[in-house]
Scaffold this active site. Sequence first.
Site, PDB file in Angstrom:
ATOM      1  N   GLN A 194       0.719  -0.912  -0.044  1.00 52.71           N
ATOM      2  CA  GLN A 194      -0.080  -0.095   0.003  1.00 52.71           C
ATOM      3  C   GLN A 194       1.076   1.166   0.049  1.00 52.71           C
ATOM      4  OE1 GLN A 194      -3.654  -0.604   0.275  1.00 52.71           O
ATOM      5  NE2 GLN A 194      -2.759  -2.424  -0.587  1.00 52.71           N
ATOM      6  N   GLY A 235     -12.198   2.903   4.142  1.00 53.09           N
ATOM      7  CA  GLY A 235     -10.918   2.104   3.303  1.00 53.09           C
ATOM      8  C   GLY A 235     -10.293   2.671   2.302  1.00 53.09           C
ATOM      9  N   HIS A 236      -9.355   2.093   1.891  1.00 58.00           N
ATOM     10  CA  HIS A 236      -8.268   2.478   0.981  1.00 58.00           C
ATOM     11  C   HIS A 236      -8.833   2.859  -0.430  1.00 58.00           C
ATOM     12  CE1 HIS A 236      -7.234  -1.635  -0.882  1.00 58.00           C
ATOM     13  NE2 HIS A 236      -8.330  -1.373  -0.660  1.00 58.00           N
ATOM     14  N   ASN A 237      -8.217   4.075  -0.845  1.00 58.61           N
ATOM     15  CA  ASN A 237      -8.639   5.246  -2.182  1.00 58.61           C
ATOM     16  C   ASN A 237     -10.120   5.436  -2.233  1.00 58.61           C
ATOM     17  OD1 ASN A 237      -6.443   2.643  -3.038  1.00 58.61           O
ATOM     18  ND2 ASN A 237      -6.374   4.465  -4.340  1.00 58.61           N
TER      19      ASN A 237
END
Length: 342
Positions: A194, A235-237
Amino acid sequence: MKKTLQEIADYVDGRIEGDASIVIKGLDNIEGAGEHDLTFAVDPHIEEAKTCKAAAVMLPEGIGDFPKTALYVEEPRAAFAKLLELFTPKLQFPQGVSEKAHIGKDVKIGKDVIIMPFAVVDDHAVIGDRVTLYPHTYIGQYAEIEEDTVIYSSATVREHCRVGKRCVIHCSAVIGSDGFGFTTHEGVHTKVPQVGNVVLEDDVEIGAHDGIDRAAMGSTVIGHGTKIDNLVHIGHNCKIGPNCLIVAQTGISGSTIVGHNVTFGGQVGTVGHIHIGANSVYAARSGIIGDMPEGVFCAGFPVQSHAEWLRMQASMKHLPEMYKKFRQLEKKLAKYEKSEKQ
C-alpha cells in the site's frame, strides 16, 4: 465568566424580551440550568423550557408568549455553540518544542507550535505554524501538517500523509494505516504493498479511534470541512467529498466515491467501488450495496427510500397478527376443500 444578557445578545446578534440586565454566569441544558445560567430551546423542547430554572432562555425567532426572559436569535444551536466557546476558557500550554519530544532529522517546524512531551516527529516531516501535537502523537516520515491543526494524544499520522489547515484529529485515530489489500493463491494470503497516502483537506475533524486507510496507489481523500465521528473506518482509495457528516461505527469500503454534503448515520455500511451521490442522507444501519443517486433520503438493508422503509417497519409490527389470521384462513380453506371432496 460573567456577562449581562445584553452583552450576550450583542455578541450573538440577538434581541431580548424581558430583563436585559440579568447577569449570566454559565451555560447549561434545560434540565441542568440554574438560576444564573442561560439555556436554549428549540422544538420540541419549547414547552419544557417554560418551567426550567434558567435565568433566561435562548429561543428561535417566531416563538411568542414565553413566560421567562428570552433571548431571540435566528439559529439557537449555532449561537449557543458560539457562546460555549466564549464561556469555556481555552487550555493554555507553553509554546515551543518540549525537550522530551523526539524531533527527527531534516524536520521543518513553523512558528508558535506546541509540541508536548513524548510526541514523535519523524525524519523529513513538515509541521506548520501554530500546530499543536499532544503527548504520544506520532508524525511519520515526510508527513505534512498544515497550520492551526490540533492532533490529540496517541493519534498517528503515518508517512507521506498530508493534513490540511485547521484540522482536528482526536485521540488514537490513525491516518494512513495500510489498506486491506491481499492476493490469495492456493489458500495463502499475500499482502499487496500500500504505497499511496491519505490527504485530509482543510477544516476536517477526525474522531477518536478512527482508521483512515492509505491508498494502494494515489490518495485516500477526505474533503474540505467533512466531520467524522468516533470509531469510523474509511477504506483505501476512498474519496469523501466536502462537507460530509459521518457518524460513529460507519464503515466505508475501499474505492467508494462520496459526493459533497452526504450524511451517514451510525453503523452505515457500504460495499466498495461505488458512487454515492451528493446531498443525500442515509439513516443509521443502512446498507448501501450499489451506486446511489443524488439528493435521496434512504434507510434499511439493502438500502431503500426512507418512506418505504418506514412503511415496512410499520407493517412488520403486524406480522404476528397477520400470521395468526393466515393460519386461521388455512384451516378454513382445508375444511372447505375436504367438504368439496365429500
